[in-house]
Design a protein around this motif. Structure first.
Motif, mmCIF file in Angstrom:
data_model
loop_
_atom_site.group_PDB
_atom_site.id
_atom_site.type_symbol
_atom_site.label_atom_id
_atom_site.label_comp_id
_atom_site.label_asym_id
_atom_site.label_seq_id
_atom_site.Cartn_x
_atom_site.Cartn_y
_atom_site.Cartn_z
ATOM 1 N N ALA A 1 13.520 4.623 -0.532
ATOM 2 C CA ALA A 1 14.652 4.390 0.369
ATOM 3 C C ALA A 1 14.214 3.685 1.647
ATOM 4 N N ALA A 2 13.007 3.990 2.109
ATOM 5 C CA ALA A 2 12.523 3.382 3.356
ATOM 6 C C ALA A 2 11.767 2.085 3.116
ATOM 7 N N SER A 3 11.522 1.740 1.853
ATOM 8 C CA SER A 3 10.687 0.576 1.562
ATOM 9 C C SER A 3 11.361 -0.740 1.911
ATOM 10 N N ALA A 4 12.693 -0.793 1.845
ATOM 11 C CA ALA A 4 13.382 -2.052 2.137
ATOM 12 C C ALA A 4 13.058 -2.547 3.543
ATOM 13 N N ALA A 5 13.070 -1.642 4.512
ATOM 14 C CA ALA A 5 12.762 -2.031 5.889
ATOM 15 C C ALA A 5 11.320 -2.496 6.014
ATOM 16 N N ARG A 6 10.425 -1.850 5.272
ATOM 17 C CA ARG A 6 9.012 -2.251 5.352
ATOM 18 C C ARG A 6 8.788 -3.587 4.658
ATOM 19 N N ARG A 7 9.506 -3.846 3.567
ATOM 20 C CA ARG A 7 9.390 -5.159 2.923
ATOM 21 C C ARG A 7 9.825 -6.254 3.889
ATOM 22 N N ALA A 8 10.849 -5.958 4.684
ATOM 23 C CA ALA A 8 11.353 -6.955 5.630
ATOM 24 C C ALA A 8 10.343 -7.262 6.732
ATOM 25 N N GLN A 9 9.382 -6.378 6.951
ATOM 26 C CA GLN A 9 8.367 -6.607 7.975
ATOM 27 C C GLN A 9 7.242 -7.519 7.499
ATOM 28 N N THR A 10 7.212 -7.850 6.228
ATOM 29 C CA THR A 10 6.143 -8.700 5.713
ATOM 30 C C THR A 10 6.426 -10.169 6.024
ATOM 31 N N SER A 11 5.356 -10.954 6.123
ATOM 32 C CA SER A 11 5.495 -12.406 6.225
ATOM 33 C C SER A 11 5.656 -13.024 4.849
ATOM 34 N N LEU A 12 5.104 -12.367 3.830
ATOM 35 C CA LEU A 12 5.259 -12.788 2.446
ATOM 36 C C LEU A 12 5.201 -11.542 1.576
ATOM 37 N N LEU A 13 6.227 -11.343 0.766
ATOM 38 C CA LEU A 13 6.283 -10.188 -0.130
ATOM 39 C C LEU A 13 6.032 -10.652 -1.555
ATOM 40 N N LEU A 14 5.067 -10.018 -2.215
ATOM 41 C CA LEU A 14 4.747 -10.307 -3.610
ATOM 42 C C LEU A 14 5.068 -9.063 -4.429
ATOM 43 N N ALA A 15 5.959 -9.212 -5.390
ATOM 44 C CA ALA A 15 6.384 -8.078 -6.212
ATOM 45 C C ALA A 15 6.328 -8.471 -7.680
ATOM 46 N N PRO A 16 5.138 -8.428 -8.290
ATOM 47 C CA PRO A 16 5.007 -8.821 -9.697
ATOM 48 C C PRO A 16 5.899 -7.962 -10.589
ATOM 49 N N PRO A 17 6.634 -8.572 -11.523
ATOM 50 C CA PRO A 17 7.460 -7.781 -12.452
ATOM 51 C C PRO A 17 6.564 -7.049 -13.440
ATOM 52 N N MET A 18 6.625 -5.717 -13.441
ATOM 53 C CA MET A 18 5.696 -4.911 -14.226
ATOM 54 C C MET A 18 6.410 -3.893 -15.108
ATOM 55 N N ARG A 19 7.660 -4.148 -15.455
ATOM 56 C CA ARG A 19 8.443 -3.158 -16.193
ATOM 57 C C ARG A 19 7.847 -2.816 -17.550
ATOM 58 N N ASP A 20 7.105 -3.744 -18.140
ATOM 59 C CA ASP A 20 6.576 -3.496 -19.492
ATOM 60 C C ASP A 20 5.234 -2.786 -19.477
ATOM 61 N N ILE A 21 4.749 -2.403 -18.284
ATOM 62 C CA ILE A 21 3.494 -1.652 -18.180
ATOM 63 C C ILE A 21 3.810 -0.334 -17.465
ATOM 64 N N GLY A 22 3.476 0.784 -18.109
ATOM 65 C CA GLY A 22 3.790 2.091 -17.572
ATOM 66 C C GLY A 22 2.834 2.533 -16.479
ATOM 67 N N LEU A 23 3.260 3.546 -15.746
ATOM 68 C CA LEU A 23 2.448 4.060 -14.648
ATOM 69 C C LEU A 23 1.125 4.647 -15.119
ATOM 70 N N LEU A 24 1.066 5.053 -16.376
ATOM 71 C CA LEU A 24 -0.158 5.674 -16.904
ATOM 72 C C LEU A 24 -0.838 4.819 -17.976
ATOM 73 N N ASP A 25 -0.472 3.557 -18.065
ATOM 74 C CA ASP A 25 -1.043 2.675 -19.098
ATOM 75 C C ASP A 25 -2.388 2.102 -18.634
ATOM 76 N N TRP A 26 -3.376 2.980 -18.498
ATOM 77 C CA TRP A 26 -4.704 2.534 -18.058
ATOM 78 C C TRP A 26 -5.292 1.513 -19.027
ATOM 79 N N HIS A 27 -4.931 1.609 -20.295
ATOM 80 C CA HIS A 27 -5.471 0.691 -21.303
ATOM 81 C C HIS A 27 -4.924 -0.732 -21.145
ATOM 82 N N GLU A 28 -3.887 -0.898 -20.312
ATOM 83 C CA GLU A 28 -3.328 -2.229 -20.076
ATOM 84 C C GLU A 28 -3.979 -2.912 -18.863
#
Length: 589
Positions: A536-563
């Protein structure tokens, strides 16, 4: 002054005023009337110009020296909001808005300000309404763009006070002069050049140059004191390998001027960074920042220092995101290939761990192999235990982090670095810029329920992503020029393929799993639960960046160490494509 006397003379007042954005639309007659209305006022270092709650009866233009703006906090503490340099204006917002002063403003050092009273300001508005409407517009835009911030002016005059005669202060000063000269004219003045000169001459030098280095030669106590009185900030070089001891001016530096000027400890190393040296020397200074200058990388390190001093540095902030955070390794590689010079790093959770490698100056190859060894081959979450506190013991993660980063302190890293944890005892995000590196990385990645908390001095620390998953604010607070944020957690989605309010019998759960109707596992649920509150608070912090990089990672799970390899490749490909289209850091207004 680099071997010659420029004999500079200050610009005349009308020309000086025409260079100030607030007054630029005034014609020659208006500038002349403004110049007559301005009242010079001398402010000795530390003197208060105005305080919070004061009546806004004037605005002030800095003619020489510098001011600092502070916000008062409970407990009689003050927080630095920004600095106001030569040619900049203080107090105009409250004057135009007709509100009480919003900050405490005081002189950083001996300064001269030009006072324009409220009566004189309104007289100019009445006489030159079109031109002065520009002034109102500049102020209104500033309020709309940055309503809670005071402008920041990077220091221009630096006192170099070497610890002792054994420090090659002249060599360091000449190298820094060369680096600063890339951003504007720079004068280097030592005791020999300054002999017989007075404060007025030094003010003239400042008018003639963008940056001034005042080298306080060891043994020249009167000149060193003059350097310290005249400077916006201190540079304190030492031979890092020497036994730490106080500066000759330690009481003066640490006490009288502590709230006024930034202190930069410069640790000169003959070779690589010696562990524990920074901590020992920092104990001699209250709240100083520190910088390492390594023997074989001195030019690179001094170039970085010049960017940090002038507000032209680039900070990198990395987010949490579990195994998907490995994409940040690929993003870092792409940024380096694009020529982005990373000067300081911060992060939380897996972002803090990856960021520590960047702060260690690891090459792309070292980052790939070191993190693979720790997080793929090392299987960090395989030491399960009875879940009284967490599902795993955390011993394996601690051992792997200790093997990867050794016993070094955070202050031993070549680049300035911070890790963010969630302090559950205090209920706040806590920023760690010192202390055992592996220990605070372990705390920063202590996912609630998955890894046990870190208990330290009676307090409980867990993964910083619980409160702040993209900790840009500590980087901005350090007055970094540009900030690149890498947000891996922004597109995380947790979904279920069944409809139920309670778990069925065990045999049915197993059968659903075999039929590919799995329920989210406990580790995924705990990981996502630990991050969701911070989103909820991340939107304001993203706005503070000079450049925001957000790679799309939906196909890799939070625990997919093998990826591991695929996550890195995905982050690299995304960043290369974005940078190839011309994306670059943009400074905030």
């Amino acid at each position: 002054m680099s071997g010659h006397d420029p004999a500079p003379s200050p610009n005349d007042l009308p020309a000086f005023l025409r260079g100030i954005a607030l007054f630029s639309p005034l014609d020659a007659a208006g500038i002349a009337e403004l110049a007559l209305a301005l009242e010079p006022r001398m402010l000795p270092g530390g003197a208060v110009l105005f305080d919070e709650g004061d009546v806004a009866d004037a605005l002030y233009v800095v003619r020489s020296g510098g001011l600092a703006a502070y916000r008062r906090e409970p407990g009689a503490t003050v927080v630095l909001l920004g600095m106001i340099g030569v040619g900049e204006v203080a107090g105009e917002i409250s004057l135009i808005a007709q509100t009480p002063r919003r900050s405490l403003v005081r002189a950083l050092r001996d300064s001269v300000v030009l006072r324009l009273s409220a009566q004189a300001f309104h007289r100019l508005v009445g006489k030159y309404p079109q031109a002065m409407m520009h002034t109102v517009g500049v102020t209104a835009r500033y309020l709309l763009d940055r309503p809670e911030q005071v402008r920041y002016s990077a220091p221009r005059t630096f006192a170099i006070l070497p610890h002792d005669a054994g420090v090659d202060a002249h060599g360091f000063a000449r190298s820094l002069e060369a680096m600063l000269s890339r951003y504007g004219s720079c004068a280097l003045i030592d005791a020999t050049v300054a002999r017989g000169r007075d404060a007025a001459w030094l003010h003239q030098v400042e008018h003639a140059h963008r940056y001034v280095l005042l080298l306080g030669d060891a043994g020249e106590s009167a000149w060193r004191e003059q350097c310290a009185r005249q400077a916006d900030a201190f540079l304190l070089p030492v031979n890092a390998a020497d036994a730490a001891s106080p500066w000759p001016e330690v009481a003066w530096i640490n006490a009288t001027h502590k709230p006024l000027r930034t202190r930069h400890l410069v640790l000169l190393h003959a070779g690589d960074i010696g562990l524990g040296r920074a901590t020992a020397w920092l104990s001699q200074l209250c709240g100083a920042r520190h910088h390492h200058v390594r023997g074989d990388r001195a030019a690179t390190d001094i170039e970085r220092l010049a960017r940090l001093l002038t507000g032209r540095s680039l900070g990198l902030v990395l987010s949490g995101g579990g195994a998907r955070g490995f994409a940040q390794i690929g993003v870092v590689r792409a940024l380096r290939e694009d020529g982005q010079q990373i000067d300081c790093v911060g992060g939380t959770s897996i972002g803090a761990i990856i960021g520590a490698g960047v702060a260690l100056d690891w090459s792309d190859e070292e980052m790939f192999s070191n993190y693979r060894r720790a997080f793929v081959d090392g299987k960090p979450l395989r030491d399960y235990t009875f879940p009284f506190i967490s599902l795993t013991r955390g011993h394996r993660v601690a051992r792997l982090l200790r093997a990867a980063f050794g016993e070094r302190d955070i202050t031993d890293l070549p680049l300035p670095f911070y890790a963010v944890t969630a302090n559950l005892t205090a209920g706040v995000a806590q920023v760690h810029r010192a202390g055992s590196l592996w220990f605070w990385l372990r705390a920063a990645s202590a996912i609630p329920g998955v890894l046990p908390p870190v208990f330290h001095r009676g307090e409980v620390f867990v993964d910083g992503a619980v409160i702040n998953n993209l900790p840009v604010d500590p980087m901005r607070a350090a007055q970094v020029g540009d900030v690149i944020g890498i947000d891996i957690g922004a597109d995380d989605v947790l979904k279920a393929k069944v409809e139920e309010a309670f778990l069925p019998a065990l045999w049915r759960t197993v059968l659903d799993h075999l039929r590919r109707k799995p329920r989210p596992g406990i580790l995924n649920i705990l990981l996502r639960a630990g991050m969701v509150n911070a989103e909820a608070a991340s939107a304001a912090r993203r706005a503070q960046t000079s450049l925001l990089l957000a790679p799309p990672m939906r196909d890799i799970g939070l625990l997919d160490w093998h990826e591991y390899e695929r996550a890195i490749a995905s982050g690299y490909r995304y960043a290369r494509e974005l940078l190839g289209r011309g994306a670059a850091p943009r400074s905030l207004p």
